[in-house]
Design a protein around this motif. Structure first.
Motif, short mmCIF file in Angstrom:
data_model
loop_
_atom_site.label_atom_id
_atom_site.label_comp_id
_atom_site.label_asym_id
_atom_site.label_seq_id
_atom_site.Cartn_x
_atom_site.Cartn_y
_atom_site.Cartn_z
N GLY A 148 0.78 -1.22 0.00
CA GLY A 148 0.00 0.00 0.00
C GLY A 148 0.81 1.27 0.00
N THR A 149 2.13 1.19 -0.14
CA THR A 149 2.97 2.40 -0.16
C THR A 149 3.83 2.41 -1.42
N ASN A 150 4.21 3.62 -1.83
CA ASN A 150 5.01 3.80 -3.03
C ASN A 150 6.46 4.09 -2.69
N SER A 151 7.34 3.74 -3.61
CA SER A 151 8.74 4.15 -3.51
C SER A 151 9.17 4.65 -4.89
N THR A 152 9.95 5.71 -4.91
CA THR A 152 10.40 6.29 -6.17
C THR A 152 11.88 6.65 -6.06
N ARG A 421 13.19 -14.09 21.22
CA ARG A 421 13.10 -14.14 22.68
C ARG A 421 13.82 -12.93 23.27
N ASN A 422 13.13 -12.21 24.15
CA ASN A 422 13.68 -11.02 24.82
C ASN A 422 14.28 -10.05 23.79
N LEU A 423 13.47 -9.70 22.81
CA LEU A 423 13.96 -8.86 21.72
C LEU A 423 14.20 -7.43 22.19
N ASP A 424 15.24 -6.80 21.62
CA ASP A 424 15.43 -5.37 21.83
C ASP A 424 14.25 -4.63 21.22
N LEU A 425 13.92 -3.47 21.78
CA LEU A 425 12.76 -2.72 21.33
C LEU A 425 12.85 -2.39 19.84
N ASP A 426 14.04 -2.10 19.35
CA ASP A 426 14.21 -1.71 17.95
C ASP A 426 14.25 -2.89 17.00
N ASN A 427 14.14 -4.11 17.50
CA ASN A 427 14.18 -5.31 16.66
C ASN A 427 12.78 -5.91 16.58
N GLN A 428 12.04 -5.53 15.55
CA GLN A 428 10.68 -6.02 15.36
C GLN A 428 10.66 -7.22 14.43
N ILE A 429 9.79 -8.17 14.74
CA ILE A 429 9.49 -9.27 13.83
C ILE A 429 8.12 -8.97 13.22
N LEU A 430 8.13 -8.57 11.96
CA LEU A 430 6.95 -8.05 11.29
C LEU A 430 6.51 -8.97 10.16
N LEU A 431 5.25 -8.83 9.78
CA LEU A 431 4.69 -9.58 8.66
C LEU A 431 3.69 -8.68 7.95
N GLY A 432 3.84 -8.57 6.63
CA GLY A 432 2.94 -7.72 5.87
C GLY A 432 3.25 -7.75 4.39
N GLY A 433 2.71 -6.76 3.68
CA GLY A 433 2.83 -6.74 2.24
C GLY A 433 4.23 -6.55 1.71
N ASP A 434 5.14 -6.08 2.54
CA ASP A 434 6.50 -5.85 2.10
C ASP A 434 7.42 -7.05 2.34
N ASN A 435 6.94 -8.08 3.03
CA ASN A 435 7.80 -9.25 3.25
C ASN A 435 7.04 -10.57 3.13
N GLY A 436 6.10 -10.63 2.17
CA GLY A 436 5.55 -11.93 1.80
C GLY A 436 4.06 -12.09 1.92
N LEU A 437 3.39 -11.30 2.77
CA LEU A 437 1.94 -11.40 2.91
C LEU A 437 1.32 -10.35 1.99
N ARG A 438 1.25 -10.67 0.70
CA ARG A 438 1.07 -9.66 -0.34
C ARG A 438 -0.29 -8.97 -0.33
N GLY A 439 -1.30 -9.55 0.29
CA GLY A 439 -2.62 -8.95 0.29
C GLY A 439 -2.83 -7.92 1.38
N PRO A 441 -1.31 -4.51 4.08
CA PRO A 441 -0.39 -3.37 4.15
C PRO A 441 0.99 -3.79 4.67
N LEU A 442 1.97 -2.95 4.41
CA LEU A 442 3.31 -3.27 4.89
C LEU A 442 3.35 -3.23 6.42
N ARG A 443 4.20 -4.07 6.99
CA ARG A 443 4.45 -4.08 8.43
C ARG A 443 3.12 -4.15 9.20
N TYR A 444 2.30 -5.10 8.79
CA TYR A 444 0.92 -5.14 9.26
C TYR A 444 0.78 -5.78 10.63
N GLN A 445 1.51 -6.87 10.86
CA GLN A 445 1.41 -7.56 12.13
C GLN A 445 2.78 -7.61 12.81
#
Length: 543
Positions: A148-152, A421-439, A441-445
């Motif tokens: 759902g986002t553009n890059s140029t 396990r015990n992740l640093d705050l800046d280390n997110q495990i994300l799932l969304g349109g930008d890493n495989g779940l194409r239907g 938005p990016l960084r959705y879950q």
């Protein structure tokens, strides 16, 4: 065979080869086993570097294509010779010829490459190296869309400056994270030294990025040593995401310094053992983002300073494939066993603010069956152990299954997962349109773990529009979810599913991105705010 006869044979093979094909082994040559058993050595090395278009083919012999060939700086013969793993006088080895082919094909400025014996005389084997260039100058505008986002970007990029194999980039790009104005240069084999240099100077909307990497990698299976120095200084604003929206922002300043060196006894009985020793300083400082007015959680500063040792165990096992992850290109599939493990100790005595064991590791294995099936497994583990407690530890794994139904049809299934396990705050495990779940938005879950299943039926057509793109198509289904607590994240929406279809445009004449994906994806569940159709345009290295 006389010297005159030998020269005539070489001449005929160079000029009678089909321009679009790879060299075929002459019938009169002894086979590889006989040549190696007899102690044959490499004789003449003939380099035949073909231009982008085959002007002997009437379909390629057009004004536009002739102009492109004229303007294009063809890769210099010496650059090709620098990448070969043999010189005249070396013992003949089919394995070394095949590995040289693979090294040439890795270069972004070649469409394909072959290294073929063409004549045998007086205990010497003459070898023909055939390559085909691609267009490497990108003087314009590019666009992408996913999640759902553009890059140029508006940039001048040359992947093979003056035919010397160096890449130069200057331009401006905009993504969901930042706008960058950057100047970069990279050369993986400076003047044939096997030393690679990569430098980047970037002024960004949220900071800057200054990187310099000088490395001599284990560039080949039989390479005996490695070494390098890396430094980086990066200031940026990072965001935390959930449901495709920013939930937190903070400023991060990273300073990295690393020096390393290593040794290997080389390839022995099909296996390689490698040892590498190094010292790393990884300093990450965090602060409030200057323009952020929402909820702010700022990670703790971290400074890891540690000596380390790495062990690698690599098997020599490759196969050539066609129409798997690319369209109408030779694909080198690694199917061997590969294991690596790295351990380091961070301590205040070195200037760190964290005491603990720093660890990382990888493992992989591939298997090709007799029923047109290929399976590839890979896993990773990294993190640190502080006072007996794992911190910022992530175990990742992937499984790829390919079933070749015909030359034009292939079924693919992939599973990708990560558990933290015990992740640093800046280390997110994300799932969304930008890493495989194409239907979606990016960084959705967001969560502490994720899993994704991808199913694709791939179709490789014979369509070759404008003689510039190879065309493929795919229908797909993605199924994935995250789980586990994460800062500022809403509860997981559970198992998310999408279906879709799209085109694949394989760039047969350009080195500026192998495959363009144009997809329509339809989410089957999720919250009511997301679009019912996601349109994606992405350039990837694979199908």
């Amino acid at each position: 065979m006389s010297a005159v006869s030998s020269q005539r044979t070489v001449f005929l093979w160079v000029f009678l080869l089909p321009c679009i094909g790879l060299a075929q082994r002459p019938a009169q040559l002894p086979n590889d086993a006989e040549l190696e058993r007899s102690g044959a050595v490499i004789g003449k090395i003939i380099v035949n570097n073909l231009n982008i278009f085959d002007l002997s083919d009437p379909k390629d012999d057009t004004k536009l294509f002739r102009l492109a060939d004229h303007l294009h700086a063809r890769t210099r013969e010496q650059v090709i010779r620098w990448q070969l793993l043999f010189v005249s006088g070396d013992k003949y080895s089919r394995r070394v010829l095949e590995e040289s082919e693979r090294l040439l094909r890795v270069a972004s400025y070649f469409y394909d490459a072959s290294v073929t014996p063409i004549a045998y005389h007086d205990g010497r084997v003459d070898v023909l190296v055939t390559t085909r260039d691609v267009w490497t100058l990108d003087p314009g505008f590019s666009y992408g869309r996913s999640g759902g986002t553009n890059s140029t970007s508006v940039a001048v990029q040359e992947l093979n400056a003056f035919g010397y194999g160096a890449a130069v980039t200057a331009g401006r790009s905009t993504t969901v994270d930042r706008t960058q104005t950057q100047l970069g240069i990279a050369d993986s084999n400076v003047h044939g030294s096997r030393i690679g240099v990569q430098a980047l100077y970037s002024v960004n909307s949220d900071g800057y990025q200054h990187d310099l990497f000088v490395d001599r990698l284990f560039y080949a299976l039989d390479a005996r040593w490695t070494g390098g120095v890396n430094v980086a200084d990066d200031l940026r604003v990072d965001s935390l995401y959930d449901l495709g929206n920013v939930t937190d922002q903070f400023q991060e300043h990273d300073e990295l310094a690393r020096i390393y060196g290593g040794w290997s006894p080389g390839l022995q009985n099909g296996w390689v053992t490698r040892w590498t020793f190094g010292f790393t300083s990884d300093d990450r400082q965090f602060d409030r983002a200057p323009l952020w007015t929402g909820v702010t959680l700022v990670p703790d500063d971290r400074k890891l300073v540690y000596p380390w040792i790495r062990y690698e165990f690599v098997e020599d096992d490759f196969l050539k494939y066609h129409n798997y992850n690319e369209i109408e290109r030779t694909e080198d599939f690694y199917l061997g066993t590969r294991v690596s493990a790295q351990l380091g100790w961070s301590d205040p005595a070195f200037g760190a603010n964290i005491t603990g064991l720093i660890f990382s590791g990888t493992a992989g294995y591939g298997l090709a069956t007799t029923h047109s099936e290929t399976l590839v497994f890979a896993s990773t583990l990294d993190g640190r152990l502080v006072n007996g407690t794992p911190q910022n530890t992530v175990l990742g794994g992937s499984f790829h299954y390919y079933f070749k139904q015909s030359e034009q049809l292939l079924f693919y299934a992939g599973i990708d997962g990560a558990a933290g396990r015990n992740l640093d705050l800046d280390n997110q495990i994300l799932l969304g349109g930008d890493n495989g779940l194409r239907g979606y938005p990016l960084r959705y879950q967001d969560g502490s773990s994720r899993a994704l299943l991808t199913l694709e039926e791939r179709y490789f057509t014979d369509w070759y529009p404008f003689r510039l793109f190879r065309v493929g198509a795919a229908v797909f289904m993605d199924v994935g979810r995250t789980w586990g607590p994460a800062a500022l994240a809403q509860p997981s929406l559970g198992l998310l599913r999408d279906v879709g279809f799209g085109l694949r445009l394989g760039s047969s004449r350009s080195g500026l991105g192998n495959i363009i994906h144009v997809d329509l994806a339809f989410p089957l569940n999720g919250d009511a705010s997301i679009n019912k159709v996601q349109f994606l345009v992405v350039t990837k290295a694979t199908f």
